[in-house]
Structure formats: C-alpha cells, structure tokens
Write a protein that holds these residues in place. Sequence first.
Motif, PDB file in Angstrom:
ATOM      1  N   TRP A 295       0.844  -1.197   0.000  1.00 34.73           N
ATOM      2  CA  TRP A 295       0.000   0.000   0.000  1.00 34.73           C
ATOM      3  C   TRP A 295       0.878   1.246   0.000  1.00 34.73           C
ATOM      4  O   TRP A 295       0.634   2.202  -0.740  1.00 34.73           O
ATOM      5  N   GLY A 296       1.918   1.216   0.827  1.00 33.20           N
ATOM      6  CA  GLY A 296       2.846   2.334   0.856  1.00 33.20           C
ATOM      7  C   GLY A 296       3.488   2.567  -0.500  1.00 33.20           C
ATOM      8  O   GLY A 296       3.658   3.716  -0.933  1.00 33.20           O
ATOM      9  N   ARG A 297       3.856   1.484  -1.184  1.00 33.78           N
ATOM     10  CA  ARG A 297       4.470   1.620  -2.510  1.00 33.78           C
ATOM     11  C   ARG A 297       3.510   2.285  -3.503  1.00 33.78           C
ATOM     12  O   ARG A 297       3.905   3.138  -4.295  1.00 33.78           O
ATOM     13  N   LYS A 298       2.249   1.882  -3.438  1.00 38.68           N
ATOM     14  CA  LYS A 298       1.248   2.476  -4.330  1.00 38.68           C
ATOM     15  C   LYS A 298       1.086   3.972  -4.045  1.00 38.68           C
ATOM     16  O   LYS A 298       1.006   4.787  -4.971  1.00 38.68           O
ATOM     17  N   LEU A 299       1.041   4.337  -2.773  1.00 37.89           N
ATOM     18  CA  LEU A 299       0.889   5.748  -2.408  1.00 37.89           C
ATOM     19  C   LEU A 299       2.091   6.569  -2.867  1.00 37.89           C
ATOM     20  O   LEU A 299       1.942   7.712  -3.315  1.00 37.89           O
ATOM     21  N   ILE A 300       3.290   6.000  -2.735  1.00 40.28           N
ATOM     22  CA  ILE A 300       4.502   6.713  -3.156  1.00 40.28           C
ATOM     23  C   ILE A 300       4.481   6.962  -4.665  1.00 40.28           C
ATOM     24  O   ILE A 300       4.792   8.060  -5.140  1.00 40.28           O
TER      25      ILE A 300
ATOM     26  N   LYS B  53      13.322  12.271  -4.031  1.00 41.82           N
ATOM     27  CA  LYS B  53      12.711  11.697  -2.828  1.00 41.82           C
ATOM     28  C   LYS B  53      11.853  10.479  -3.175  1.00 41.82           C
ATOM     29  O   LYS B  53      11.834   9.500  -2.428  1.00 41.82           O
ATOM     30  N   ARG B  54      11.160  10.538  -4.315  1.00 40.03           N
ATOM     31  CA  ARG B  54      10.351   9.394  -4.739  1.00 40.03           C
ATOM     32  C   ARG B  54      11.236   8.168  -4.972  1.00 40.03           C
ATOM     33  O   ARG B  54      10.905   7.059  -4.548  1.00 40.03           O
ATOM     34  N   ARG B  55      12.372   8.382  -5.649  1.00 35.85           N
ATOM     35  CA  ARG B  55      13.290   7.269  -5.896  1.00 35.85           C
ATOM     36  C   ARG B  55      13.800   6.682  -4.590  1.00 35.85           C
ATOM     37  O   ARG B  55      13.911   5.460  -4.429  1.00 35.85           O
ATOM     38  N   TRP B  56      14.131   7.544  -3.647  1.00 28.58           N
ATOM     39  CA  TRP B  56      14.632   7.082  -2.356  1.00 28.58           C
ATOM     40  C   TRP B  56      13.581   6.235  -1.635  1.00 28.58           C
ATOM     41  O   TRP B  56      13.873   5.144  -1.148  1.00 28.58           O
ATOM     42  N   LEU B  57      12.359   6.726  -1.578  1.00 29.26           N
ATOM     43  CA  LEU B  57      11.293   6.009  -0.876  1.00 29.26           C
ATOM     44  C   LEU B  57      10.975   4.680  -1.552  1.00 29.26           C
ATOM     45  O   LEU B  57      10.743   3.671  -0.870  1.00 29.26           O
ATOM     46  N   LEU B  58      10.968   4.661  -2.883  1.00 30.30           N
ATOM     47  CA  LEU B  58      10.692   3.415  -3.595  1.00 30.30           C
ATOM     48  C   LEU B  58      11.807   2.396  -3.374  1.00 30.30           C
ATOM     49  O   LEU B  58      11.555   1.190  -3.303  1.00 30.30           O
ATOM     50  N   ARG B  59      13.042   2.871  -3.260  1.00 29.35           N
ATOM     51  CA  ARG B  59      14.158   1.952  -3.006  1.00 29.35           C
ATOM     52  C   ARG B  59      14.067   1.363  -1.603  1.00 29.35           C
ATOM     53  O   ARG B  59      14.319   0.170  -1.410  1.00 29.35           O
ATOM     54  N   VAL B  60      13.723   2.198  -0.634  1.00 26.62           N
ATOM     55  CA  VAL B  60      13.527   1.689   0.730  1.00 26.62           C
ATOM     56  C   VAL B  60      12.425   0.639   0.721  1.00 26.62           C
ATOM     57  O   VAL B  60      12.560  -0.439   1.309  1.00 26.62           O
TER      58      VAL B  60
END
Length: 353
Positions: free
Chosen positions: A137-142, A152-159
């Motif tokens: 769900w978090g991945r979809k929201l990002i 920042k989007r790339r960072w969050l998706l990598r995490v």
Amino acid sequence: MIASAIMGYFVSIALITTSFYKSRANNYLSLSLFLIATLILLDLLGVTIDNIAFEILNLFMLDMLFAATLFTYFIIQIKHELLNNNRYKWMYLPFVCSVLLEISMFLLDLYGSIFDILIYYIKDLTSFALNIFLIFWGRKLIKNATRISDDKRRWLLRVNLFIIGIIINWIFTRIEFYIFNSVYTIYMLWILLSLFLWWILYYGVFKLQIIAQKEEIHEYLVSKKTSSLKINRKIKSATTSKIITQLYQLMEEEELYKNPLLSRLELAILLGISEGVLSQIVNQEINKSIIQFVNEYRIEAAKDLLHDPVFNKYSVEAIGMEVGFKSKSAFYSAFKMSLKMSPGAFRKLQKTS
C-alpha cells in the motif's frame, strides 16, 4: 550481525539528535531502524543464548510495530491526506492488541498450553499480513504522490523495495521452520537486515543529506530571486547569430543548464533545429562543444555559490548538484579542467583571499 545492530542503533539515535536530520518523518524512520536492530539482536541472541528474557521479548511482535512506523514514515514524506485525520494510527492497533494479549496470557498462566501455540500462529500470520499489506500500500501511495521531488520518490521506492525483499526472505524462513523444522534461511534474513541498515546509513543519511542540502540551496536562491545572468554574461562572445542569441537566452533567463538531464536533442528541439546543425553552429561561432558550453554556465554558477559565505555550510557536492551536474565526479572533473583546481580548493582560496 552484532556490529550491524549497533550501527543501526547509532543511526537511529543520530537521526533524532542531529539538528540537520531532525524532523517528524525521520523520527519514525529512526524508530523503524531501532526496531530492526532490536529484532536482529533478539533473534541472534535468542538462538545463541538460552535466556528466558530474550524469549519473552521475542513474544512481543515488534515486526508489527515496524510495519506501522515505516508506513507512517512513507505517508509523512509524501504528505498524504491520511495525516490530516490521524487514520494512520489504526495501523498500530495490531501491535497494541498483541501486547495486551501477551500480558493476559502471562497473568492467566497460559504459556505452554494449546491455546499458547494457537495464539502464536495467529500472531505470526497477522504480522505477515500486516507487513505485506502496508508495504505494498505504501508503494502504491509513493508512486501516486504528486507533492514530492523525483529524488525523494526514488529514495522512498528503493527503501520500499528493500523491505519487500526482506519480507520475501522472512516468508521463506517461516516456510522452512513450519515445514522442514530448520532455521537455515534465517541467516540470510539477518544478512539482508544488516545490509539494509548499512544501506540506510550510506544512502539515507549521507546521500539524502546531499539532496536535502541541494533543495535548501535552491529554495534560498528562489526566495532571494537570485539570477546567474550577471555571472554568465562574461561567457558570451560577440555574435549576431539568431540561434546563438536564443541559446544564451535559454541559459541565462531560463537557466536550463541547471537541468542535469539536459541533452543536445532537447536544446535542438527548443531552438527548432536539428542536433547536427546546433553542434555545428556552436562549434563554429563559439569554438566549443555543447557540453563545454553548458558546463561553463554550471561552473560559473558554482563559483558564485562557492564564493558566497551564505553557502559555506553546504557541501561542495550539493552545490554541484544545484548548478546542474549529475554527480560529484562530473562536477570535480569539469571544475578542475576549467580552473586547474578542485571546488574545495577554490572555496578555501576564496575564504583566505
């Protein structure tokens, strides 16, 4: 593994005690890292040391809490509307229920009974379901977020992707445990968790700091309406070519050189000519290649920032990113080729002159 756990504690503490990193989002990231480090230690010591204290601590489903804290970190970073009505706090309910359940079982002395085993399986499955649900769900929201930068989007998706890998490995450990009654894959899980902590240290602390500094520099320049026009005028040579005049306007008025992905094709399209014609005109009239022409603007802008005491607190790499260079190596190489010294040496020279 112990060293990785200690490093995880160190990073988590640094995130909430260092003024530069201190933020609401990083508070949750810090707690997530603290929980990972604790899970590593509990599993490692629980296997190697026969101690009732470790067994009791393992009963509290910290992995449920980790799923909730990491999801909270994601939605704070993307500024999701869930924050407005505090609905995200319901994600902590499974952990709270598991703690209350453990306390009840302790008070009723139910450990070792069939009921104890049943509760263990229910908690384990709930933990799996919660982690899988929140991470995807978090991945979809990002991916759907509109109020964050691409970096920042790339960072969050990598995490997020790293955690998906950890969850997959975690599933295999449970399959091995339940079906084959062995625990070999848990060592791979520990290694993945350790790698995640080291990766967070490098990319999440050092690299993200550079990105954050770059954004601060950019926001300051925008707020002060700072223009590099006066800096770049001296680069311009006398010419009557309409194409070259338009090219200077694109650089000086729109500051296209600050786009690290700027290509010869993009410039040619903006000028309404082909790449080959653009290269030929720039080479004939300015006696430079397109990349040399663009990099001169970047270097002049960087020199201005390195000379200004306002930007002394920012790293050289962040300044290079702000003026349009893709990487530290590209910035250093172009700067040294132009001025015969590194950006750091240039900054020190300006301070002493």
